[in-house]
Design a protein around this motif. Structure first.
Motif, short mmCIF file in Angstrom:
data_model
loop_
_atom_site.label_atom_id
_atom_site.label_comp_id
_atom_site.label_asym_id
_atom_site.label_seq_id
_atom_site.Cartn_x
_atom_site.Cartn_y
_atom_site.Cartn_z
N VAL A 186 -0.84 2.83 -2.16
CA VAL A 186 -1.66 1.71 -2.61
C VAL A 186 -1.20 1.32 -4.01
O VAL A 186 -0.91 2.18 -4.84
N LEU A 187 -1.13 0.02 -4.26
CA LEU A 187 -0.73 -0.49 -5.58
C LEU A 187 -1.87 -1.27 -6.20
O LEU A 187 -2.55 -2.04 -5.51
N ARG A 188 -2.08 -1.09 -7.48
CA ARG A 188 -3.01 -1.94 -8.23
C ARG A 188 -2.15 -2.97 -8.94
O ARG A 188 -1.27 -2.62 -9.72
N ILE A 189 -2.40 -4.24 -8.67
CA ILE A 189 -1.66 -5.33 -9.29
C ILE A 189 -2.70 -6.20 -9.97
O ILE A 189 -3.39 -6.99 -9.31
N GLY A 190 -2.85 -6.02 -11.27
CA GLY A 190 -3.92 -6.71 -11.98
C GLY A 190 -5.25 -6.21 -11.46
O GLY A 190 -5.51 -5.02 -11.45
N ARG A 191 -6.08 -7.12 -10.99
CA ARG A 191 -7.38 -6.75 -10.44
C ARG A 191 -7.34 -6.57 -8.92
O ARG A 191 -8.34 -6.24 -8.31
N LYS A 192 -6.18 -6.78 -8.34
CA LYS A 192 -6.04 -6.67 -6.89
C LYS A 192 -5.52 -5.30 -6.48
O LYS A 192 -4.77 -4.68 -7.21
N THR A 193 -5.90 -4.88 -5.31
CA THR A 193 -5.40 -3.65 -4.72
C THR A 193 -4.66 -4.03 -3.45
O THR A 193 -5.20 -4.74 -2.60
N ARG A 194 -3.41 -3.59 -3.32
CA ARG A 194 -2.59 -3.92 -2.16
C ARG A 194 -2.04 -2.65 -1.53
O ARG A 194 -1.81 -1.65 -2.21
N VAL A 195 -1.81 -2.69 -0.24
CA VAL A 195 -1.28 -1.56 0.50
C VAL A 195 0.20 -1.83 0.79
O VAL A 195 0.56 -2.92 1.23
#
Length: 91
Positions: A55-64
């Motif tokens: 899982v990656l945190r990109i700014g305020r977003k969380t992406r898989v």
């Protein structure tokens, strides 16, 4: 989408469909559905460092990470992503 293409790709959350339609990352909601649990459970697992793939945190977003999700779906072995370096999730 063309019905013939849908039949070729299979269900929406199958590895073949994910590989054909997702970019490098996907939403937590879609990844959770592909793994068979709810969006809320997915975010709960992420908070506890126990989501079964990267899982990656990109700014305020969380992406898989799509590649990680595909490995988990195909092998059944989790790739736990503990964002808290050096910490282990509590059992």
């Amino acid at each position: 989408m063309n019905t013939q293409i849908e039949e070729t790709l299979g269900p929406r959350y199958s590895p073949a469909h994910i590989r054909a339609t997702w970019d490098g990352t996907g939403s937590v909601e879609d990844a959770s559905k592909a793994l068979g649990f709810s969006r809320a459970k997915g975010y709960d697992l992420i908070r506890n460092g126990q989501f079964p793939c990267r899982v990656l945190r990109i700014g305020r977003k969380t992406r898989v990470v799509t590649a990680s999700l595909l490995r988990v779906l195909e092998s059944g072995d989790p790739e736990y992503n503990d964002a808290r370096a050096g910490c282990r999730p509590t059992p």
